[in-house]
Each structure stands twice: as structure tokens, then as C-alpha cells.
Design an enzyme around this catalytic site. Sequence first.
Site, PDB file in Angstrom:
ATOM      1  N   PRO A  91     -32.055 -24.700  34.750  1.00 45.42           N
ATOM      2  CA  PRO A  91     -32.408 -23.498  35.523  1.00 45.42           C
ATOM      3  C   PRO A  91     -32.625 -22.323  34.582  1.00 45.42           C
ATOM      4  CG  PRO A  91     -30.038 -23.900  35.622  1.00 45.42           C
ATOM      5  CD  PRO A  91     -30.633 -25.061  34.884  1.00 45.42           C
ATOM      6  N   GLN A 142     -29.284 -24.149  41.598  1.00 43.73           N
ATOM      7  CA  GLN A 142     -28.188 -23.577  40.790  1.00 43.73           C
ATOM      8  C   GLN A 142     -27.733 -22.278  41.415  1.00 43.73           C
ATOM      9  OE1 GLN A 142     -29.061 -20.744  38.252  1.00 43.73           O
ATOM     10  NE2 GLN A 142     -26.853 -20.344  38.422  1.00 43.73           N
ATOM     11  N   TYR A 144     -25.202 -18.855  41.397  1.00 45.81           N
ATOM     12  CA  TYR A 144     -24.224 -17.939  40.813  1.00 45.81           C
ATOM     13  C   TYR A 144     -23.352 -17.462  41.965  1.00 45.81           C
ATOM     14  CZ  TYR A 144     -26.512 -17.575  36.247  1.00 45.81           C
ATOM     15  OH  TYR A 144     -27.016 -17.843  35.004  1.00 45.81           O
ATOM     16  N   HIS A 309     -24.806 -22.344  27.639  1.00 43.86           N
ATOM     17  CA  HIS A 309     -25.868 -21.478  28.166  1.00 43.86           C
ATOM     18  C   HIS A 309     -26.900 -21.185  27.072  1.00 43.86           C
ATOM     19  CE1 HIS A 309     -26.391 -19.010  31.954  1.00 43.86           C
ATOM     20  NE2 HIS A 309     -27.349 -18.497  31.229  1.00 43.86           N
ATOM     21  N   ARG A 312     -26.302 -18.062  24.790  1.00 50.80           N
ATOM     22  CA  ARG A 312     -26.652 -16.726  25.288  1.00 50.80           C
ATOM     23  C   ARG A 312     -25.454 -15.930  25.779  1.00 50.80           C
ATOM     24  NH1 ARG A 312     -32.016 -16.557  26.677  1.00 50.80           N
ATOM     25  NH2 ARG A 312     -31.794 -15.348  28.595  1.00 50.80           N
ATOM     26  N   ARG A 364     -35.114 -23.689  26.898  1.00 52.25           N
ATOM     27  CA  ARG A 364     -36.235 -22.886  26.395  1.00 52.25           C
ATOM     28  C   ARG A 364     -37.535 -23.658  26.180  1.00 52.25           C
ATOM     29  NH1 ARG A 364     -31.643 -21.032  23.852  1.00 52.25           N
ATOM     30  NH2 ARG A 364     -31.096 -18.840  24.135  1.00 52.25           N
TER      31      ARG A 364
HETATM   32  C1  FNR Z   1     -31.121 -19.560  31.064  1.00 56.31           C
HETATM   33  N1  FNR Z   1     -30.026 -20.292  31.535  1.00 56.31           N
HETATM   34  C2  FNR Z   1     -29.636 -20.152  32.847  1.00 56.31           C
HETATM   35  N2  FNR Z   1     -28.643 -20.948  33.352  1.00 56.31           N
HETATM   36  C3  FNR Z   1     -28.280 -20.868  34.641  1.00 56.31           C
HETATM   37  O1  FNR Z   1     -27.399 -21.592  35.072  1.00 56.31           O
HETATM   38  N3  FNR Z   1     -28.918 -19.984  35.479  1.00 56.31           N
HETATM   39  C4  FNR Z   1     -29.900 -19.162  35.049  1.00 56.31           C
HETATM   40  O2  FNR Z   1     -30.455 -18.380  35.816  1.00 56.31           O
HETATM   41  C5  FNR Z   1     -30.261 -19.214  33.682  1.00 56.31           C
HETATM   42  N4  FNR Z   1     -31.222 -18.395  33.181  1.00 56.31           N
HETATM   43  C6  FNR Z   1     -31.712 -18.591  31.903  1.00 56.31           C
HETATM   44  C7  FNR Z   1     -32.804 -17.859  31.468  1.00 56.31           C
HETATM   45  C8  FNR Z   1     -33.343 -18.100  30.210  1.00 56.31           C
HETATM   46  C9  FNR Z   1     -34.524 -17.323  29.764  1.00 56.31           C
HETATM   47  C10 FNR Z   1     -32.756 -19.089  29.379  1.00 56.31           C
HETATM   48  C11 FNR Z   1     -33.337 -19.403  28.014  1.00 56.31           C
HETATM   49  C12 FNR Z   1     -31.665 -19.795  29.805  1.00 56.31           C
HETATM   50  C13 FNR Z   1     -29.391 -21.311  30.680  1.00 56.31           C
HETATM   51  C14 FNR Z   1     -30.120 -22.649  30.806  1.00 56.31           C
HETATM   52  O3  FNR Z   1     -29.935 -23.200  32.070  1.00 56.31           O
HETATM   53  C15 FNR Z   1     -29.613 -23.659  29.779  1.00 56.31           C
HETATM   54  O4  FNR Z   1     -28.221 -23.769  29.861  1.00 56.31           O
HETATM   55  C16 FNR Z   1     -30.011 -23.302  28.339  1.00 56.31           C
HETATM   56  O5  FNR Z   1     -31.294 -22.737  28.287  1.00 56.31           O
HETATM   57  C17 FNR Z   1     -29.973 -24.540  27.477  1.00 56.31           C
HETATM   58  O6  FNR Z   1     -30.156 -24.224  26.164  1.00 56.31           O
HETATM   59  P1  FNR Z   1     -31.569 -24.346  25.409  1.00 56.31           P
HETATM   60  O7  FNR Z   1     -32.204 -25.678  25.771  1.00 56.31           O
HETATM   61  O8  FNR Z   1     -32.381 -23.180  25.844  1.00 56.31           O
HETATM   62  O9  FNR Z   1     -31.153 -24.264  23.983  1.00 56.31           O
END
Ligand code: FNR
Length: 414
Positions: A91, A142, A144, A309, A312, A364
Amino acid sequence: QSTVYRAGTLGRRPAVPCDFAELERLAKRASSAEAWAYVAGGAGEGRTMRRNREAFDRWAIVPRMAAGAVDRDLSVELLGARLPSPLLLAPVGAGALMGRDSDLAIAAGAAATGTPYILSNQGCNPMEECAAAMGGTPRWFQLYWSKDERLVDSLIARAERIGAGALVVTLDTTVLGWRPQDLNLGSLPFAKGLGIAQYTSDPVFQEIVAERAGQPRERPRITLGAIRTLLAMSRNHPGRFWANLRSPIPRASVETFLDIYSNPGLSWEHLATLKRRTALPVVLKGILDPDDARRALEIGVDAIVVSNHGGRQVDNAIAALDALVRVREAVGPEPVLLFDSGVRTGADVFTAVALGADAVLLGRPHLYGFALAGAHGVAEVIRNVLAELDLTMALSGARTIAEITRERLRETGR
Ligand code: FNR
């Protein structure tokens, strides 16, 4: 997956680069500074993000020869559904920073390959429209955890109505992490009303906005962190700081959203109510500690996503792959574990599966595919990762995903 390979060797140029470094370079070129900071950026000094990748380098695949892996089957059974591969799309909120109708396009790209897409609570298109774009391909939702329990129930009910295959509750973002790149640019997508489509399309959310409009506003709690953030934004980019405060989405909706989208007091007591609230399989995302994993299983969840995450949230956190090893050791072979954070290639999927992941989420990279070539770009990124996974299986003697075991890896240096 040999079609991808054959197309390449016959001189057909792909719509998106086949290697991650080039994919990332071109996606950066195609993005605004604000979009890139938000999507590619990590928490703090970026140590967690780097560590996620370094962890993959500490494990090496040991190919086995003459193992007769002529036909490979990448399919898996996951939470009661047969999937074409152990890959799902993670997501992602505020994807529209990279292009219009991001979630519709990502949903369509995922569906073109039969890959499930986990629709974000912070998505840019209502989940009903995304589900329609996916046809029969599995979609998950997903969540929150909102401060308002009515909204929690409403979003769960909508997830049930769109035929979600699972409800994924993300635990690691009860508050947003320290994101210096965004702060330096003074750009906060959510404050601009980006990524709030699940809310503005929700009847209960609309009621809450109306209720609040009739009431004196809660005084926001002013914390030291919030003051620092505001000061940094107004000092570095005063123009954008004020632009952020103006928004095409009704201000009342944005403010209500910012007030209630997340509950920093989220506890195991809240989570223990989930299995009573829905018949959907429940997945908890963002677990890194074995004790948290045990706790999750005690309350009866169906699966866990080991994830930081994408680096992040907490800087200098444990690499997600290291956490996967520890969590799998702690919970034993049975519980369903998904994994994300740092997966870039088919070899990475192989490695994570060998270390105990039943399935893997791609973050990503799929957004970069979208930034470069819309739904088609998303589908190509998926196909490339799966083609490499398939070739890696062929060259390592694994005919099925179940045959990708820990014995096929060595820690480097041993
Ligand atoms: C996310 N991720 C994320 N996770 C989630 O549970 N809800 C969300 O709304 C978001 N939003 C989000 C935005 C952006 C721009 C990114 C890059 C990531 C986290 C995402 O689901 C996931 O855990 C990570 O992106 C996995 O890591 P990699 O593959 O980006 O390294």
C-alpha cells in the site's frame, strides 16, 4: 517468464528499465522535487533505508546444478486464495504525487499480471473505484486506525463490500516519522489534501466533518516537535509553507482528517477487537520484534507483515530482513509471514522467501514504474521482478516456491 527474456534478447526495448538503479534514476528525473522527497525519502539520516539493502547483501544464494527445474510453478496459496506468485504490491499513500489517478493505474497494472494490490487507507482514489479497475484480481485493504471508532468500522465495512481478501492494519505509523527531506521542502502531501480519497468518499467521515463544523474546534495539542516542524518549514520555504495551508479540498475535511486519521494511543486491546469486527483475514503490518509477533498471533491474527515501512519511520532501525529472520525463528514454521522493505529484484524475493517469508510486498519500485509509464509501467516492473525470480529458481534448482528454503542461502563470508 521466459517471454520477458525473449522479448529482451530479440531487441525489443522495454517501457521501463529492467534494473532498479536505472528505474530509480529515470523516475527521479520524471518527478518533482517534492514528489521525490516524499516517495524516495526515508526517515532521519536514511540509515534504516540503507540498512534494508545492506541486509540483502549479507545473504548469498548458493545455486544447485543439474536439478531438472525445467518447469517452475511460482504460485502460492495465501490466506485462502491461490496467487500467481508470492508477490503483492504494498500500500502506498499519496501516489498522485507521481501522476494523476495513481491508485487506479496501479490497480490496473497489478490486475494485468494477476498480482494483488493492497489499497492504502491514504490512497488517491476511492477503494470502490480501484476494486472495479481490478476485476477478479485480489485486492486487500490497508487500514490506519482512526481515533474515531465509527470510522474504523465504516472503512472495514467498505473493505468487506469491495471483496477485500484481507484487512491489513498498519501499526508503525501512529505518528509520521521524522522526514527531513519533506520538511526542508516544506511539502506535506496530506496537509494539501492529497491521499485523503478514502476519507472524503466515506459517509461516516462526512458526518464527522459535519459534526465538527457544528462544534467548537478541539484545541490542537502543541508539542515541541510540531513547533520545530513548522519553524523549519516556514524558514526554509515560506512560499510553499503558505501554499500548503491553502488547499482545493475543503479545509474542514483536511483538518478533520489530520486530527483523526491515526490514533497514537493504538494498543493491543484495540487490535484484539479486530477478529470480532470482521470476518476478513486480519494482517498486522509493521512488526519487527519477535515478542510483538507472538502477541499478534495470540490475538488470533491471520498473518504478519515484517516491515519497517521502507525505512520511512524510525531512523537507525533494524533492517527488515534481519527482523524477518528473528521473527521466523521465534514463531516457528507455521504462522503466515509477509515481508517488505528493500525488495528490489527477483533475487531479493528469492532471498526473503528462503529466510521465511510466505510472500513479499513491493513498495517504491511499483510507484517508479507508474511514474514512468502508468499502469503499463507497473505491470512491467512486476513482470521483470517475477522473470528474475523465475530464472533464479531455474538456475538454483527450485521448482516451486516451497522449494526455496534456507538451505539455499549462506551468510556471506562463510
Ligand atoms: C508507503 N508505505 C505505506 N504503508 C502503509 O501501510 N500505508 C501507506 O499508506 C503507505 N504509504 C506509503 C507511501 C510511499 C510513497 C511509500 C514509499 C511507502 C509503506 C509501504 O507499504 C511499504 O512498507 C514500503 O514501501 C516497503 O519498502 P520499499 O519496497 O519501498 O523499500
